[in-house]
Design a protein around this motif. Sequence first.
Motif, short mmCIF file in Angstrom:
data_model
loop_
_atom_site.label_atom_id
_atom_site.label_comp_id
_atom_site.label_asym_id
_atom_site.label_seq_id
_atom_site.Cartn_x
_atom_site.Cartn_y
_atom_site.Cartn_z
N HIS A 195 -7.43 36.95 -64.18
CA HIS A 195 -7.12 35.53 -64.16
C HIS A 195 -8.33 34.81 -63.55
N GLU A 205 -8.79 31.86 -67.24
CA GLU A 205 -9.14 33.08 -67.97
C GLU A 205 -7.93 33.46 -68.81
N LEU A 206 -8.14 33.57 -70.12
CA LEU A 206 -7.03 33.88 -71.02
C LEU A 206 -6.34 35.16 -70.55
N CYS A 207 -5.05 35.04 -70.15
CA CYS A 207 -4.41 36.17 -69.48
C CYS A 207 -3.06 36.51 -70.11
N MET A 235 -0.04 28.43 -65.94
CA MET A 235 -0.35 28.96 -64.61
C MET A 235 -1.06 27.89 -63.80
N CYS A 279 -5.25 28.20 -64.38
CA CYS A 279 -5.87 29.50 -64.63
C CYS A 279 -6.89 29.31 -65.74
N HIS A 305 -0.63 31.94 -70.33
CA HIS A 305 -1.89 31.56 -69.66
C HIS A 305 -1.95 30.05 -69.42
CU1 CUA Z 1 -3.77 33.68 -65.65
CU2 CUA Z 1 -4.80 32.72 -67.54
#
Ligand code: CUA
Length: 362
Positions: free
Chosen positions: A185, A222-224, A231, A220, A228
């Motif tokens: 993340h 970062e592609l998580c 967040m 967030c 995503h």
């Molecule tokens: Cu955690 Cu994107």
Amino acid sequence: MSGKRILLSMLGGVGTVYAADFTFQPPVTPVARQIYDLHSLLLLITVTIFIVVFGVMFYAILRHRKSLGHRARPFHENTTVEIIWTVIPFLILVGMAWPATKAVLAQKSTRAEDMTIKITGYQWKWRYDYLDDGVGFVSHLATPTEALHSASAKGTHYLLEVDEPLVVPTGKKVRLLLTANDVIHSWWVPSLGVKQDAIPGFVRDAWFLVDKPGVYRGQCAELCGKDHGFMPIVVDARTPEDYAVWLAARKKLAAASADDPNKVWALADLKARGEKVFQQNCVACHQANGKGIPGAFPALDGSPIATKDKPAHIDIVLNGSKRNPAMAAWGKQLSDTDIAAVITYERNAWGNHTGDVVQPKD
Ligand code: CUA
């Protein structure tokens, strides 16, 4: 400010567009201000070069448009010109690299902190642990994602809120230790000038010193995975006096809500708590109706999981199954009481075990 707005408006080609909509969030930390100024400087330099180069080019094209067929003047090297076009770009590059290097060094200088907060990224929420004060909590999305999806389908704009923001004091150097529990993340709050990846198995540090009380928002970065986009990060910066009041109240709350591991719970209380735990932790994959997402996340409704005997059900929540080893990540982040509550809730809702209670000590 106004000069930059004019420049940006020209770039966009739309005189009526307000450039403030395109630029950064107002900076509230020394590092964010450095980044903001660096960005403004680089924009000014590149736009100026763009205008000069294209201005000369178009001038030459228009001025000599009738000279088609003429022969270019033949001349060879000119040392003066070559020195000028080497030295000027060199000075421009140094002029850009100097403040950029200073900003990077400032950003990385995490020493001499006043307090430390550990931040852990989960799919899909953040946990904050105040290491000096022994306070810790998870900051969840305040509204279920389905409600947000249906709002956005109707074209309604909404602000992503959390149930509990990260509260910090102003004027104090806050050092962050970032890690993650499942995938990568990234904790990003533009106004604070912090963007740091949270990587499972690694601890990275960052810092900020907020100089103005207020609520600052991030996301967030970062592609998580599936949620995503849900967040959010909300930082509530308060004066040191207000922060002390908050911290005392938060410590009291933590002490009051600490669970007795030997308590024997009533079915109704455990079910109610379990429903809340399910909404906050399980609903994204298993869905509110317990049907899961076919092909991706297993159904709980009438499934072999919720209908199994107690020990097998507990084992799957704690350790995951062969098919879903990732489930173990959830078992690690919930308290015994929360796990007992959610299992009780699942068994009663979907497992045909009406009246079945799983106690924390089970
Ligand atoms: Cu955690 Cu994107």
